[in-house]
Write a protein that holds these residues in place. Structure first.
Motif, short mmCIF file in Angstrom:
data_model
loop_
_atom_site.label_atom_id
_atom_site.label_comp_id
_atom_site.label_asym_id
_atom_site.label_seq_id
_atom_site.Cartn_x
_atom_site.Cartn_y
_atom_site.Cartn_z
N LYS A 121 0.84 -1.21 0.00
CA LYS A 121 0.00 0.00 0.00
C LYS A 121 0.87 1.26 0.00
CE LYS A 121 -4.12 -1.99 0.60
NZ LYS A 121 -5.27 -1.84 -0.29
N SER A 122 1.97 1.21 0.76
CA SER A 122 2.87 2.36 0.84
C SER A 122 3.54 2.63 -0.49
CB SER A 122 3.93 2.13 1.92
OG SER A 122 3.33 1.99 3.19
N ARG A 123 3.91 1.56 -1.20
CA ARG A 123 4.53 1.73 -2.52
C ARG A 123 3.61 2.51 -3.45
NH1 ARG A 123 4.41 0.06 -7.50
NH2 ARG A 123 2.59 -1.24 -7.13
N LYS A 124 2.33 2.20 -3.40
CA LYS A 124 1.37 2.92 -4.24
C LYS A 124 1.25 4.38 -3.84
CE LYS A 124 -1.30 -1.22 -5.33
NZ LYS A 124 -2.53 -1.97 -5.12
N VAL A 125 1.26 4.63 -2.53
CA VAL A 125 1.17 6.02 -2.04
C VAL A 125 2.39 6.81 -2.48
CG1 VAL A 125 1.09 7.50 0.00
CG2 VAL A 125 -0.29 5.40 -0.07
N PHE A 126 3.59 6.25 -2.30
CA PHE A 126 4.81 6.94 -2.72
C PHE A 126 4.83 7.14 -4.23
CE2 PHE A 126 6.69 5.15 1.32
CZ PHE A 126 6.93 6.39 1.92
N GLY A 127 4.33 6.16 -4.97
CA GLY A 127 4.28 6.27 -6.41
C GLY A 127 3.36 7.39 -6.87
N GLN A 128 2.30 7.63 -6.13
CA GLN A 128 1.33 8.67 -6.49
C GLN A 128 1.76 10.05 -6.02
OE1 GLN A 128 -2.13 7.09 -4.56
NE2 GLN A 128 -2.55 5.60 -6.17
N LYS A 129 2.35 10.14 -4.83
CA LYS A 129 2.61 11.45 -4.20
C LYS A 129 4.07 11.84 -4.13
CE LYS A 129 -0.10 12.82 -0.95
NZ LYS A 129 -0.86 13.04 0.30
N GLY A 130 4.97 10.95 -4.53
CA GLY A 130 6.39 11.24 -4.36
C GLY A 130 6.82 10.88 -2.95
N TYR A 131 7.97 11.39 -2.55
CA TYR A 131 8.45 11.08 -1.19
C TYR A 131 8.09 12.18 -0.20
CZ TYR A 131 11.48 10.37 2.79
OH TYR A 131 11.94 10.22 4.08
N SER A 132 8.42 13.42 -0.53
CA SER A 132 8.28 14.53 0.43
C SER A 132 6.85 14.81 0.83
CB SER A 132 8.91 15.80 -0.15
OG SER A 132 10.27 15.61 -0.40
N ASN A 133 5.90 14.48 -0.04
CA ASN A 133 4.50 14.82 0.23
C ASN A 133 3.76 13.76 1.04
OD1 ASN A 133 4.63 17.25 -1.21
ND2 ASN A 133 4.29 16.19 -3.14
N VAL A 134 4.43 12.66 1.36
CA VAL A 134 3.76 11.57 2.07
C VAL A 134 3.94 11.72 3.59
CG1 VAL A 134 3.71 9.07 2.45
CG2 VAL A 134 4.02 9.97 0.14
#
Length: 199
Positions: free
Chosen positions: A20-33
Motif C-alpha cells: 500500500k505504501s509503494r502505491k502512495v509513494f508512487g502517487q505522491k512522491g516522497y516529500s509529500n507523504v
C-alpha cells in the motif's frame, strides 16, 4: 494463537503495509507523504503502523528494497540453480525492459527525490548499499557466465558498473518520456555486445 501463526499474520500485515505504501509513494512522491497517508491507505491505526515502521524514511527505504527483491528474486534463484547463462541474461534484460516500459508503475521519481534531499552519512550509505545490491545481481549473472564458459573472463566488475549506469540513466530519461521502446531495445542490445562470447 500459536507463535508460528502470530508470526505469519505479522509478516502478512507487514507485506500489506509495504504494498500500500509503494502505491502512495508512487502517487505522491516522497516529500509529500505523511504517516497519516499511510495509515489511511492501509486502514490501520497510527499505533499499529508504528509497530512496524518508526518513520516515513524507514518505511520508504524498506519499500525500495522490497520492490527490488521481488523484481529480481527469480534471477537470483536461477543463478543459485546454475541455470544456463544465456537464459538468465535474456530474462534479466527482459525484466529491465518491462520495468522501463512501465516506469509509471514504480516509485522511481520518489526515489530520486529521496536521494536528492537526504544527504546525511547514514542516508548516503543506504543509497550506496542499494546501488551495490543492484550491481551485485548483474555481477552474479556475469560471474556465472564466466563459470559456465559462456563468456570470457573479462573485467566483469566494470561491465556490471556499465550495466547499472546505463540502466539507471535510461530510467531517468524514460521517467520524463524521453526514451522510446525502440531506443530501450537498442541500448539493451548494446549492453549484450559488451560481453565477449567464448568459443
Amino acid at each position: 494463537m500459536s507463535q508460528k501463526t502470530s508470526g505469519k499474520i505479522r509478516e502478512e500485515k507487514r507485506k500489506m503495509i509495504l504494498e500500500k505504501s509503494r502505491k502512495v509513494f508512487g502517487q505522491k512522491g516522497y516529500s509529500n507523504v505523511t504517516m497519516k497517508d499511510i495509515v489511511d491507505a492501509c486502514q490501520i491505526s497510527r499505533g499499529g503502523l508504528y509497530l512496524y515502521f518508526s518513520s516515513i524514511e524507514e518505511l520508504f527505504q524498506e519499500v525500495v528494497i522490497d520492490q527490488s527483491k521481488k523484481k529480481f528474486n527469480i534471477i537470483n534463484q536461477m543463478v543459485e540453480e546454475n541455470q544456463p547463462f544465456d537464459k538468465i541474461l535474456s530474462l534479466y534484460l527482459e525484466l529491465q525492459k518491462n520495468r522501463l516500459l512501465n516506469i509509471d508503475d514504480v516509485i522511481l521519481v520518489a526515489t530520486y527525490e529521496y536521494y536528492r534531499s537526504h544527504q546525511t552519512e547514514e542516508q548516503i550509505q543506504f543509497q550506496h548499499s542499494y546501488v551495490s545490491y543492484l550491481k551485485e545481481i548483474i555481477y552474479n549473472v556475469l560471474a556465472l557466465g564466466v563459470k559456465q564458459k559462456a563468456i570470457t573472463n573479462q573485467n566483469i566488475d566494470e561491465i556490471a558498473d556499465t550495466f547499472i549506469f546505463l540502466l539507471e540513466g535510461m530510467s531517468v530519461f524514460r521517467t520524463f518520456n524521453q526514451l522510446s521502446e525502440i531506443q530501450i531495445t537498442q541500448q539493451l542490445n548494446l549492453l549484450e555486445t559488451l560481453l565477449e562470447k567464448s568459443n
